[in-house]
Design a protein around this motif. Structure first.
Motif, PDB file in Angstrom:
ATOM      1  N   GLY A  16       0.797  -1.223   0.000  1.00 19.60           N
ATOM      2  CA  GLY A  16       0.000   0.000   0.000  1.00 19.60           C
ATOM      3  C   GLY A  16       0.825   1.266   0.000  1.00 19.60           C
ATOM      4  N   SER A  17       1.894   1.322   0.779  1.00 23.07           N
ATOM      5  CA  SER A  17       2.691   2.545   0.874  1.00 23.07           C
ATOM      6  C   SER A  17       3.474   2.816  -0.389  1.00 23.07           C
ATOM      7  CB  SER A  17       3.645   2.438   2.070  1.00 23.07           C
ATOM      8  OG  SER A  17       4.476   1.294   1.938  1.00 23.07           O
ATOM      9  N   ASN A  18       3.652   1.798  -1.265  1.00 22.71           N
ATOM     10  CA  ASN A  18       4.316   2.020  -2.547  1.00 22.71           C
ATOM     11  C   ASN A  18       3.340   2.493  -3.609  1.00 22.71           C
ATOM     12  OD1 ASN A  18       6.737   1.210  -1.444  1.00 22.71           O
ATOM     13  ND2 ASN A  18       6.525  -0.936  -2.107  1.00 22.71           N
ATOM     14  N   GLN A  19       2.038   2.321  -3.357  1.00 22.45           N
ATOM     15  CA  GLN A  19       1.024   2.756  -4.310  1.00 22.45           C
ATOM     16  C   GLN A  19       0.583   4.190  -4.058  1.00 22.45           C
ATOM     17  OE1 GLN A  19      -2.184  -0.012  -4.033  1.00 22.45           O
ATOM     18  NE2 GLN A  19      -0.976  -1.785  -4.738  1.00 22.45           N
ATOM     19  N   SER A  20       0.551   4.601  -2.774  1.00 26.61           N
ATOM     20  CA  SER A  20       0.069   5.937  -2.443  1.00 26.61           C
ATOM     21  C   SER A  20       0.906   6.513  -1.309  1.00 26.61           C
ATOM     22  CB  SER A  20      -1.402   5.891  -2.038  1.00 26.61           C
ATOM     23  OG  SER A  20      -1.830   7.130  -1.529  1.00 26.61           O
ATOM     24  N   LEU A  21       1.121   7.809  -1.364  1.00 21.63           N
ATOM     25  CA  LEU A  21       1.916   8.467  -0.332  1.00 21.63           C
ATOM     26  C   LEU A  21       1.205   8.444   1.013  1.00 21.63           C
ATOM     27  CD1 LEU A  21       4.549  10.024   0.179  1.00 21.63           C
ATOM     28  CD2 LEU A  21       3.295  12.138  -0.340  1.00 21.63           C
ATOM     29  N   TYR A  22      -0.140   8.418   1.013  1.00 17.37           N
ATOM     30  CA  TYR A  22      -0.914   8.406   2.251  1.00 17.37           C
ATOM     31  C   TYR A  22      -1.861   7.199   2.255  1.00 17.37           C
ATOM     32  CZ  TYR A  22       0.841  13.155   2.515  1.00 17.37           C
ATOM     33  OH  TYR A  22       1.657  14.235   2.556  1.00 17.37           O
ATOM     34  N   SER A  23      -1.266   6.031   2.092  1.00 12.78           N
ATOM     35  CA  SER A  23      -2.059   4.804   2.083  1.00 12.78           C
ATOM     36  C   SER A  23      -2.574   4.492   3.479  1.00 12.78           C
ATOM     37  CB  SER A  23      -1.211   3.637   1.564  1.00 12.78           C
ATOM     38  OG  SER A  23      -0.116   3.422   2.431  1.00 12.78           O
ATOM     39  N   ASP A  24      -3.519   3.541   3.535  1.00 13.27           N
ATOM     40  CA  ASP A  24      -4.127   3.174   4.809  1.00 13.27           C
ATOM     41  C   ASP A  24      -3.153   2.341   5.633  1.00 13.27           C
ATOM     42  OD1 ASP A  24      -6.344   4.416   3.864  1.00 13.27           O
ATOM     43  OD2 ASP A  24      -7.390   2.577   3.276  1.00 13.27           O
ATOM     44  N   LEU A  25      -2.967   2.761   6.888  1.00 11.81           N
ATOM     45  CA  LEU A  25      -2.147   2.037   7.845  1.00 11.81           C
ATOM     46  C   LEU A  25      -2.934   1.889   9.158  1.00 11.81           C
ATOM     47  CD1 LEU A  25       1.250   3.968   7.437  1.00 11.81           C
ATOM     48  CD2 LEU A  25       0.587   1.853   6.282  1.00 11.81           C
ATOM     49  N   TYR A  26      -2.559   0.920   9.957  1.00 13.55           N
ATOM     50  CA  TYR A  26      -3.119   0.815  11.309  1.00 13.55           C
ATOM     51  C   TYR A  26      -2.001   0.492  12.280  1.00 13.55           C
ATOM     52  CZ  TYR A  26      -3.088  -4.337  11.003  1.00 13.55           C
ATOM     53  OH  TYR A  26      -2.720  -5.651  10.894  1.00 13.55           O
ATOM     54  N   VAL A  27      -2.262   0.736  13.556  1.00 16.37           N
ATOM     55  CA  VAL A  27      -1.232   0.645  14.593  1.00 16.37           C
ATOM     56  C   VAL A  27      -1.679  -0.339  15.658  1.00 16.37           C
ATOM     57  CG1 VAL A  27       0.171   1.952  16.253  1.00 16.37           C
ATOM     58  CG2 VAL A  27      -0.653   3.060  14.165  1.00 16.37           C
ATOM     59  N   THR A  28      -0.737  -1.150  16.136  1.00 13.51           N
ATOM     60  CA  THR A  28      -0.993  -2.040  17.278  1.00 13.51           C
ATOM     61  C   THR A  28      -0.029  -1.680  18.401  1.00 13.51           C
ATOM     62  OG1 THR A  28       0.543  -3.743  16.477  1.00 13.51           O
ATOM     63  CG2 THR A  28      -1.775  -3.932  15.820  1.00 13.51           C
ATOM     64  N   ALA A  29      -0.504  -1.841  19.625  1.00 17.10           N
ATOM     65  CA  ALA A  29       0.317  -1.580  20.828  1.00 17.10           C
ATOM     66  C   ALA A  29       0.204  -2.772  21.766  1.00 17.10           C
ATOM     67  CB  ALA A  29      -0.143  -0.304  21.535  1.00 17.10           C
ATOM     68  N   GLN A  30       1.308  -3.096  22.418  1.00 19.32           N
ATOM     69  CA  GLN A  30       1.361  -4.256  23.302  1.00 19.32           C
ATOM     70  C   GLN A  30       2.391  -3.993  24.394  1.00 19.32           C
ATOM     71  OE1 GLN A  30       2.461  -7.885  21.266  1.00 19.32           O
ATOM     72  NE2 GLN A  30       1.433  -9.193  22.759  1.00 19.32           N
ATOM     73  N   VAL A  31       2.069  -4.420  25.626  1.00 18.95           N
ATOM     74  CA  VAL A  31       2.998  -4.249  26.745  1.00 18.95           C
ATOM     75  C   VAL A  31       3.857  -5.499  26.872  1.00 18.95           C
ATOM     76  CG1 VAL A  31       3.205  -3.882  29.226  1.00 18.95           C
ATOM     77  CG2 VAL A  31       1.431  -2.695  27.953  1.00 18.95           C
ATOM     78  N   TRP A  32       5.179  -5.281  26.953  1.00 15.49           N
ATOM     79  CA  TRP A  32       6.150  -6.361  27.129  1.00 15.49           C
ATOM     80  C   TRP A  32       6.943  -6.121  28.403  1.00 15.49           C
ATOM     81  CZ3 TRP A  32       8.173 -10.170  23.347  1.00 15.49           C
ATOM     82  CH2 TRP A  32       7.350 -10.295  22.228  1.00 15.49           C
ATOM     83  N   ALA A  33       7.508  -7.180  28.944  1.00 17.15           N
ATOM     84  CA  ALA A  33       8.431  -7.079  30.081  1.00 17.15           C
ATOM     85  C   ALA A  33       9.196  -8.386  30.184  1.00 17.15           C
ATOM     86  CB  ALA A  33       7.690  -6.797  31.382  1.00 17.15           C
TER      87      ALA A  33
END
Length: 911
Positions: free
Chosen positions: A45-62
């Motif tokens: 997606g990021s190679n097709q459009s400069l502002y392509s759709d992205l999503y973010v994940t967050a996770q706690v590690w230790a």
């Protein structure tokens, strides 16, 4: 050193949250030649459009392990910039975070062709890992600018290869360019402090700084433009090669020795802000006491320590063979809590020497030991005996059988888990002299489990008459939950519990006792809270069933059972009308008219009650009908209803019915006041106390006796100068009496004030203001509304004893003879109640599991709070002086007066 306020993370019961703001940065597009060599890149997606759709994940590690599942942002399409502005809440509170906890955040791109570290159709656009605590062990807060590592998933392992703040390396040969970059980093840190409010805001100066920073940024961008242009083609080829680098099994081909470089992308996030810095704190266990391992012997030869093979992951210098590294010392916090096995065995041997007690029967303590035993006997019920004290009581158990106060101490000194010792203890119990009722109540508490001990306590209660038993009935019903009662059908409780058998046998032979016993059981059956539990609810249901079954066996039992059922129907009728009135949005006048119409309706069978019905609140009063015209609906949130009933004696009995309020705490306080009044009268001290009756009919409804009286607030608004004295003078005029009123009236007022002042101080009754201090026309003073007890109070700096200026003025002032007499009554009442402190403390200990609101807050401290008010550690003279200081401090304090004035203003504003 300036004061530093902070909070600890273990007290922060708040879920870990992070706000994903936006993605900054850019990179050169992939060359057409590269796309020809790797055609799969054109599907990313990021190679097709400069502002392509992205999503973010967050996770706690230790500790290189994930602590939570990943949480991701919702779908969002981008047009001109990648901005999410979304809060993510992770399923873990700050209070449980370890010190090395970090936040692994990954930005995901979409590619149907897959790629390295692909998960379905998602491949990592970039990842970053942010520690939640900084180097000073403070929790990060506010905005954070995190470097993103292209084509990599966030690495939450120890020594992460995707740190949000990478180790700075000098990549430019131009010293001025490096210096400029360092200055920009410094300014960004200052901007963050400015945003957090740590730097004061000055608008004109802030604008100058912002413009200067923009100019510096533009200069830095122009200076690095040539260098970036030269490196861009090489970087593009390298990134394209990495993105297309897909192994047959998705293995990663990075060189572990060289961590990846951060890309030109930054992810801006925001962490929760707190008023104070949050410092990491963990639960620390004190090291165990090892005194019993090394005694006074110093010539102990210890065996050589065993060889310990260190497991993988434990670092140790291979060349270090010192003795200190041969052992791994692990402290067990439970070691010190356990009994010393050597001492336990010694105690068993000593007690088993004369198991039959042949020699112990003739033992007599000398003067020193006798003093030690007397000290032990003087301990309060909450005192925990030491091992040496238990051994001493056991040794002289036969000598102590003549001391009735020694029984509870003897029961505490027995090891009931030892079959032979418990068997001998039961034999000794049979030879003990008669004990007092307070000790019998202590033996029925939750700490005494042996059936023989509880049966011994019940034998003492059998000697009490019905009037005395009624004083403790509320607590005895609570003690039933500590009995071993089976809820199986066809199994009578009398087979398991001597206490249940005793209470049922006495309740079926006395209607007054049976009336209260039945309603106490009904409230317990109605309590469906988690604190009560289904098992206790089933136990009380079984006892109620057996009570009814035993009741119908009596000659007049069927009629008594019918009367109790009629009482329940009567309560249901009042509950229905009260519920309707509380839910309606009508005025007080319309509510009152509706209640009057309802009561006057013959279909509700309240106008005429035939045969007469004993009032559940007071079974000695039989009602024959209602008086609708005397009905009053009070203006409050619950809208209680005052209903007057005609009695067989020709008088009216006003009753206050409340719906939606748990009256069990008020019921307990009134019961304790009634008991204390009984104790004072046994000491020939009649303080004219008049506790009104309260009965909880369920966990959310109840009856209260309505005593004709007037609040001190109402009296103060009616009379300006010395309001209480003017009120009593108006209702009891006598020109020859003190202050123009009857002498008996003033005497009743002084005595009742003394009694209630001492009792409410001992019980720690709070929220005292002029609206819950009441005065009857005949001079009886009393308190109402016991929503706060045991020292709780909604107002700050509340006095320990409520002694208002209006009360003292009515006595003639603090220098009058009547006030001096008031203080003497207080001292006498306090001394008399201190003598019976064990009884009062035992009653409260039986109510620990009764689901009383203010006891439930800190059940382990409830009895100790009452004990603290008795000051049992002081002599009688010292305790009286302490009480006098409390009275004087309250009399001269300004805060209670201010609180009363503020309460008056609030009530006036509400009206």
């Amino acid at each position: 050193m300036e004061p530093f306020s902070f909070a600890t993370s273990d007290a922060l019961n708040f879920p870990v949250s992070v706000r994903i703001l936006n993605l900054e940065g850019e990179e050169a597009p992939v060359l057409a030649s590269t796309l020809l060599e790797h055609p799969e890149l054109q599907y990313i997606g990021s190679n097709q459009s400069l502002y392509s759709d992205l999503y973010v994940t967050a996770q706690v590690w230790a500790g290189s392990k994930p602590l939570t599942v990943p949480v991701q942002t919702a779908y969002k399409s981008f047009r001109t910039e990648r901005k999410w502005l979304e809060w993510l809440e992770l399923p873990i509170p700050y209070s449980t975070l370890p010190q090395n906890a970090c936040l692994a955040i990954t930005v995901w791109d979409l590619s149907p062709a897959g790629g390295r570290a692909a998960k379905g159709h998602a491949i990592p656009f970039g990842g970053t890992t942010l520690p939640l605590f900084d180097k000073d062990n403070q929790l990060h807060k506010g905005r954070q600018k995190c470097h993103l590592y292209r084509h990599r998933e966030a690495d939450g392992n120890h020594g992460s290869r995707t740190p949000a703040v990478p180790i700075k390396k000098r990549t430019s040969t131009d010293a001025s360019e490096d210096k400029n970059a360092e200055e920009i980093d410094r300014m960004e840190k200052l901007f963050k402090k400015h945003e957090m409010g740590e730097i004061p805001r000055v608008d004109w100066l802030d604008q100058l700084v912002f413009r200067g920073f923009e100019k510096r940024g533009l200069q830095s961008a122009r200076a690095s433009l040539k260098a970036k242009a030269i490196q861009r083609q090489d970087a593009t080829r390298r990134d394209a090669s990495e993105a297309a680098d897909v192994g047959s099994e998705g293995e990663q081909r990075d060189d572990a020795s060289s961590p990846p470089e951060p890309s030109n992308f930054w992810l801006n996030i925001e962490l929760p802000r707190f008023d104070f810095p949050v410092v990491f704190a963990d639960q620390e266990y004190p090291p165990p006491s090892l005194q019993h391992l090394l005694s006074s012997q110093t010539n102990i030869i210890l065996k050589p320590p065993p060889e310990v093979q260190l497991g993988p992951g434990i670092n140790r210098d291979e060349d270090d063979d010192s003795e200190g590294n041969r052992l791994l010392r692990v402290y067990d916090p439970e070691v010190d809590a356990k009994d010393n096995p050597a001492e336990s065995k010694h105690r068993r041997l000593v007690r088993s020497q004369h198991r039959n007690g042949i020699l112990d029967k003739d033992l007599k303590p000398n003067a020193k030991v006798r003093d030690e035993l007397n000290t032990i006997m003087s301990y309060s019920p909450t005192h925990i005996l030491s091992t040496e004290e238990k051994d001493l009581v056991w040794k002289f158990r036969y000598h102590l059988t003549r001391n009735k106060k020694a029984l509870t101490k003897f029961v505490k000194s027995v090891n009931w888990q030892d079959h032979s010792e418990s068997k001998q203890a039961v034999q000794v119990l049979g030879k003990w002299t008669d004990i007092d009722v307070d000790d019998a109540l202590e033996l029925l508490g939750p700490t005494f489990d042996n059936p023989a001990v509880r049966s011994f306590a019940v034998q003492r209660l059998r000697k009490a008459d019905n009037n005395e038993l009624l004083l403790y009935l509320l607590q005895l019903v609570q003690a039933l939950k500590y009995e071993h009662i089976s809820t199986q059908p066809g199994h009578e409780v009398t087979q398991d519990s001597s206490l249940a058998q005793f209470l049922i046998s006495r309740a079926v032979n006395s209607f007054t006792l049976g009336n209260y016993f039945w309603w106490y059981l009904m409230v317990q059956c109605d309590d469906k809270s988690e604190d009560q539990g289904e098992e206790n609810q089933a136990i009380y249901g079984k006892i109620a069933y057996d009570f009814m079954a035993e009741l119908v066996k009596q000659s007049d039992g069927a009629e008594t059972r019918k009367t109790l059922l009629r009482q329940a129907e009567w309560i249901a009728i009042l509950s229905r009308i009260s519920g309707e009135i509380k839910e309606s949005n009508e005025s007080i006048a319309k509510r009152t008219e509706r209640v009057k119409h309802f009561l006057a309706d013959a279909d509700n069978e309240l106008v005429t009650i035939d045969p007469p019905l004993p009032l559940p609140l007071d079974p000695s009063v039989e009602i024959i009908g209602v008086v609708p015209e005397d009905t009053v609906v009070f203006k409050s949130s619950l809208h209680p209803i005052k209903v007057a009933f005609k009695t067989t004696s020709g008088r009216k009995y006003p009753v206050l019915f409340k719906m939606g309020d748990d009256l069990r705490q008020d019921q307990l306080v009134i019961q304790i006041i009634t008991l204390m009044d009984n104790l004072l009268q046994k000491e020939n001290l009649d303080l004219k106390l008049s506790p009104y009756k309260i009965l909880a009919t369920s966990t959310s409804a109840g009856l209260s006796q309505f005593v004709p009286s007037m609040t001190f607030q109402g009296i103060s608004s009616k009379f300006r100068n010395n309001p209480a004295q003017a009120y009593l003078k108006q209702n009891n005029p006598d020109p020859s009496g003190p202050y123009g009123m009857r002498k008996e009236t003033l005497d009743i007022f002084v005595k009742s004030c003394a009694g209630y002042c001492v009792i409410t101080y001992i019980l720690g009754v709070g929220d005292r203001h002029l609206d819950n201090l009441l005065l009857a026309p005949d001079g009886h003073f009393f308190h109402a509304d016991f929503g706060y007890i045991l020292g709780r109070d909604p107002k700050p700096f509340a006095p320990a004893m409520k002694l208002s200026k209006e009360m003292v003025d009515c006595m003639g002032g603090s220098t009058s003879e009547h006030y001096k007499q008031f203080k003497q009554y207080c001292f006498l009442a306090y001394s008399a109640l201190r003598k019976n402190s064990n009884l009062i403390l035992n009653l409260f200990s039986l109510m620990v599991d009764a689901n009383i609101p203010d006891i439930k807050l800190e059940p382990d401290k409830a009895v100790l709070k009452v004990k603290e008010r008795f000051h049992l550690e002081l002599t009688e003279e010292e305790a009286i002086r302490q009480l006098e200081r409390i009275m004087d401090d309250n009399l001269n304090a300004l805060v209670p007066v201010v609180i009363d004035k503020l309460h008056e203003l609030v009530q006036a504003f509400r009206a």
